[in-house]
Scaffold this active site. Structure first.
Site, PDB file in Angstrom:
ATOM      1  N   HIS A   1     -13.089  -0.520  -7.910  1.00 50.04           N
ATOM      2  CA  HIS A   1     -14.221   0.420  -7.961  1.00 50.04           C
ATOM      3  C   HIS A   1     -13.798   1.880  -7.772  1.00 50.04           C
ATOM      4  CE1 HIS A   1     -15.488   0.489  -3.379  1.00 50.04           C
ATOM      5  NE2 HIS A   1     -14.226   0.801  -3.553  1.00 50.04           N
TER       6      HIS A   1
ATOM      7  N   ARG B   1     -11.913  -3.723  -2.895  1.00 54.06           N
ATOM      8  CA  ARG B   1     -12.396  -2.344  -2.979  1.00 54.06           C
ATOM      9  C   ARG B   1     -11.337  -1.439  -3.605  1.00 54.06           C
ATOM     10  NH1 ARG B   1     -13.782  -3.154   2.524  1.00 54.06           N
ATOM     11  NH2 ARG B   1     -15.819  -4.096   2.655  1.00 54.06           N
TER      12      ARG B   1
ATOM     13  N   ASN C   1     -21.985   6.420  -4.334  1.00 49.68           N
ATOM     14  CA  ASN C   1     -20.969   6.878  -3.395  1.00 49.68           C
ATOM     15  C   ASN C   1     -19.612   7.032  -4.082  1.00 49.68           C
ATOM     16  OD1 ASN C   1     -20.148   7.515  -0.701  1.00 49.68           O
ATOM     17  ND2 ASN C   1     -19.060   5.569  -0.700  1.00 49.68           N
TER      18      ASN C   1
ATOM     19  N   ASP D   1       0.854  -1.197   0.000  1.00 49.41           N
ATOM     20  CA  ASP D   1       0.000   0.000   0.000  1.00 49.41           C
ATOM     21  C   ASP D   1       0.890   1.248   0.000  1.00 49.41           C
ATOM     22  OD1 ASP D   1      -2.192   1.914   0.542  1.00 49.41           O
ATOM     23  OD2 ASP D   1      -3.330   0.167   1.209  1.00 49.41           O
TER      24      ASP D   1
ATOM     25  N   GLY E   1       4.487   1.056  -1.478  1.00 49.19           N
ATOM     26  CA  GLY E   1       4.650   1.226  -2.920  1.00 49.19           C
ATOM     27  C   GLY E   1       3.377   1.724  -3.565  1.00 49.19           C
ATOM     28  N   ASP E   2       3.519   2.038  -4.861  1.00 51.56           N
ATOM     29  CA  ASP E   2       2.399   2.546  -5.658  1.00 51.56           C
ATOM     30  C   ASP E   2       2.110   1.499  -6.729  1.00 51.56           C
ATOM     31  OD1 ASP E   2       0.984   3.745  -7.769  1.00 51.56           O
ATOM     32  OD2 ASP E   2       1.748   5.732  -7.258  1.00 51.56           O
ATOM     33  N   PHE E   3       0.898   0.918  -6.709  1.00 50.58           N
ATOM     34  CA  PHE E   3       0.655  -0.198  -7.642  1.00 50.58           C
ATOM     35  C   PHE E   3       0.550   0.263  -9.096  1.00 50.58           C
ATOM     36  CE2 PHE E   3      -3.714  -0.127  -5.344  1.00 50.58           C
ATOM     37  CZ  PHE E   3      -4.290   0.801  -6.216  1.00 50.58           C
TER      38      PHE E   3
HETATM   39  N1  SAM Z   1      -8.265  -3.078   0.363  1.00 52.71           N
HETATM   40  C1  SAM Z   1      -8.709  -2.352   1.525  1.00 52.71           C
HETATM   41  C2  SAM Z   1     -10.115  -2.757   1.930  1.00 52.71           C
HETATM   42  O1  SAM Z   1     -10.716  -3.607   1.271  1.00 52.71           O
HETATM   43  O2  SAM Z   1     -10.593  -2.244   2.939  1.00 52.71           O
HETATM   44  C3  SAM Z   1      -8.615  -0.840   1.321  1.00 52.71           C
HETATM   45  C4  SAM Z   1      -9.459  -0.319   0.190  1.00 52.71           C
HETATM   46  S1  SAM Z   1      -9.374   1.454   0.032  1.00 52.71           S
HETATM   47  C5  SAM Z   1     -10.862   1.812  -0.821  1.00 52.71           C
HETATM   48  C6  SAM Z   1      -8.166   1.679  -1.214  1.00 52.71           C
HETATM   49  C7  SAM Z   1      -6.761   1.353  -0.760  1.00 52.71           C
HETATM   50  O3  SAM Z   1      -5.899   1.471  -1.901  1.00 52.71           O
HETATM   51  C8  SAM Z   1      -6.225   2.278   0.301  1.00 52.71           C
HETATM   52  O4  SAM Z   1      -5.628   1.531   1.322  1.00 52.71           O
HETATM   53  C9  SAM Z   1      -5.206   3.127  -0.463  1.00 52.71           C
HETATM   54  O5  SAM Z   1      -4.144   3.584   0.335  1.00 52.71           O
HETATM   55  C10 SAM Z   1      -4.734   2.130  -1.507  1.00 52.71           C
HETATM   56  N2  SAM Z   1      -4.152   2.761  -2.699  1.00 52.71           N
HETATM   57  C11 SAM Z   1      -4.687   3.769  -3.422  1.00 52.71           C
HETATM   58  N3  SAM Z   1      -3.886   4.074  -4.460  1.00 52.71           N
HETATM   59  C12 SAM Z   1      -2.834   3.236  -4.387  1.00 52.71           C
HETATM   60  C13 SAM Z   1      -1.659   3.056  -5.173  1.00 52.71           C
HETATM   61  N4  SAM Z   1      -1.451   3.815  -6.250  1.00 52.71           N
HETATM   62  N5  SAM Z   1      -0.774   2.097  -4.814  1.00 52.71           N
HETATM   63  C14 SAM Z   1      -0.995   1.331  -3.695  1.00 52.71           C
HETATM   64  N6  SAM Z   1      -2.105   1.448  -2.915  1.00 52.71           N
HETATM   65  C15 SAM Z   1      -2.998   2.392  -3.257  1.00 52.71           C
END
Ligand code: SAM
Length: 323
Positions: free
Chosen positions: A233, A230, A280, A192, A213-215
């Site tokens: 979406h 999540r 939402n 994350d 990291g950044d995916f």
């Molecule tokens: N997977 C978790 C859940 O089901 O509760 C969190 C979902 S939340 C809607 C989105 C997650 O994606 C957050 O933890 C956010 O930090 C992470 N995220 C957003 N952009 C990201 C990126 N570019 N690289 C890694 N993680 C990312």
């Protein structure tokens, strides 16, 4: 007409519960209205009014002048209950309520409402994570929902052959923990954004590796099972394609991708909860909810050869794509 009348006041029911959680009502019971008003402090007449409204919603029971939590409120709204979703209620009250106030403008302009409601600009997660407190409110809110839904997301597919489970955007790690509870001999990793990692470490207490990291921008840690719960979406079709291509390329043959999302019905008539979640997403992200057929098309375009979607009856449905 009944539907219309019901919907006119539906938001009032939500807001009564939000205000009661925010004021810590369910953390202070059993209590009288007078005592609660003295403790908060708050206006005694208004406090009694809120508590009686909670009784009418079956969130509290009243015995003489003493208010007690109903069993649902005690289980889900008391902040230190193990199954609490109070975090998601607070996030709904403090953040979503303000974004939803501009839903009509979101529909006209087709975009989220962060700039309008909070005056902020920039990538989506810079809004969610504007302060340490807002990040925690959001992720702990999702943690509560995840505790309810993640065990089923994992359980409905056989994942016993997976050796390394990497949860992309795994937040507090509730899905990774649900995976380890079922498959204790495997390894699990949360990947994350850097500012999420301390909270992921705190919540997973050494059971899960936590990698920053950044995916979209960084290489993915090698795995034979990736998960996105999540995540899809939040994004447009174009960004999902980039992410799924990357996941597919990183997987070995027969490797799998587990997807947790609420599914819209194929005929786009329900379920209501999934459509409300889709609206939402309009108010706070670049994405929306989708049908199983839409997810399958996205996965097949990226090269996945098998796809299966299962409704869990929980806050998150479950899909599996096989390379
Ligand atoms: N997977 C978790 C859940 O089901 O509760 C969190 C979902 S939340 C809607 C989105 C997650 O994606 C957050 O933890 C956010 O930090 C992470 N995220 C957003 N952009 C990201 C990126 N570019 N690289 C890694 N993680 C990312």
């Amino acid at each position: 007409m009944n539907t219309v009348l019901d919907l006119i006041e539906a938001f009032r029911r939500s807001k009564v519960m939000f205000a009661a959680v925010k004021l810590g009502v369910f953390d202070r019971t059993p209590i009288t209205a007078e005592r609660l008003a003295a403790e908060l402090p708050s206006d005694p007449r208004a406090t009694a009014l809120l508590l009686d409204a909670c009784v009418s919603l079956q969130l509290l029971h009243r015995d003489e002048d003493l208010y007690r939590n109903s069993s649902d409120a005690d289980r889900y709204l008391r902040k230190n209950s193990p199954e609490t979703v109070a975090g998601y209620v607070l996030y709904s009250n403090d953040v979503l309520w303000r974004l939803w106030a501009h839903l009509d403008d979101a529909v006209v302009e087709g975009s989220n409402r962060w700039p309008q409601a909070f005056g902020t600009e920039g990538p989506i997660f810079s809004h969610f994570f504007k302060t340490e407190e807002s990040m925690r409110t959001f992720l702990m809110g999702l943690h509560g929902l995840g505790q309810l839904g993640s065990p089923a997301v994992v359980a409905v597919h056989g994942l016993a052959t997976c050796r390394h489970f990497v949860d992309l955007g795994g937040g507090t790690g509730h899905l990774a923990l649900a995976f380890l509870d079922r498959y204790p001999h495997a390894k699990a990793t949360v990947f994350d954004l850097p500012n999420v990692i301390p909270l992921a470490r705190e919540m997973t207490r050494g059971r899960v590796e936590c990698i920053a990291g950044d995916f979209f921008a960084d290489p993915l840690p090698p795995a034979d099972c990736y998960a996105v719960s999540r995540i899809l979406h939040d994004w447009s079709e174009a960004k999902i394609a980039v992410l799924l291509d990357k996941i597919h390329a990183a997987l070995p043959e027969n490797g799998v991708l587990l997807i947790g999302e609420m599914l819209l019905d194929g005929d786009r008539r329900g379920p209501v909860a999934a459509f409300m979640q889709s609206v939402n997403m309009l108010t706070c992200t670049e994405g929306r909810e989708r049908t199983a057929e839409e997810y399958e098309a996205l996965c097949r375009r990226a090269g996945f050869r098998e796809f299966r979607a299962i409704r869990t009856g929980n806050p998150s449905d479950s899909m599996l794509a096989v390379k």
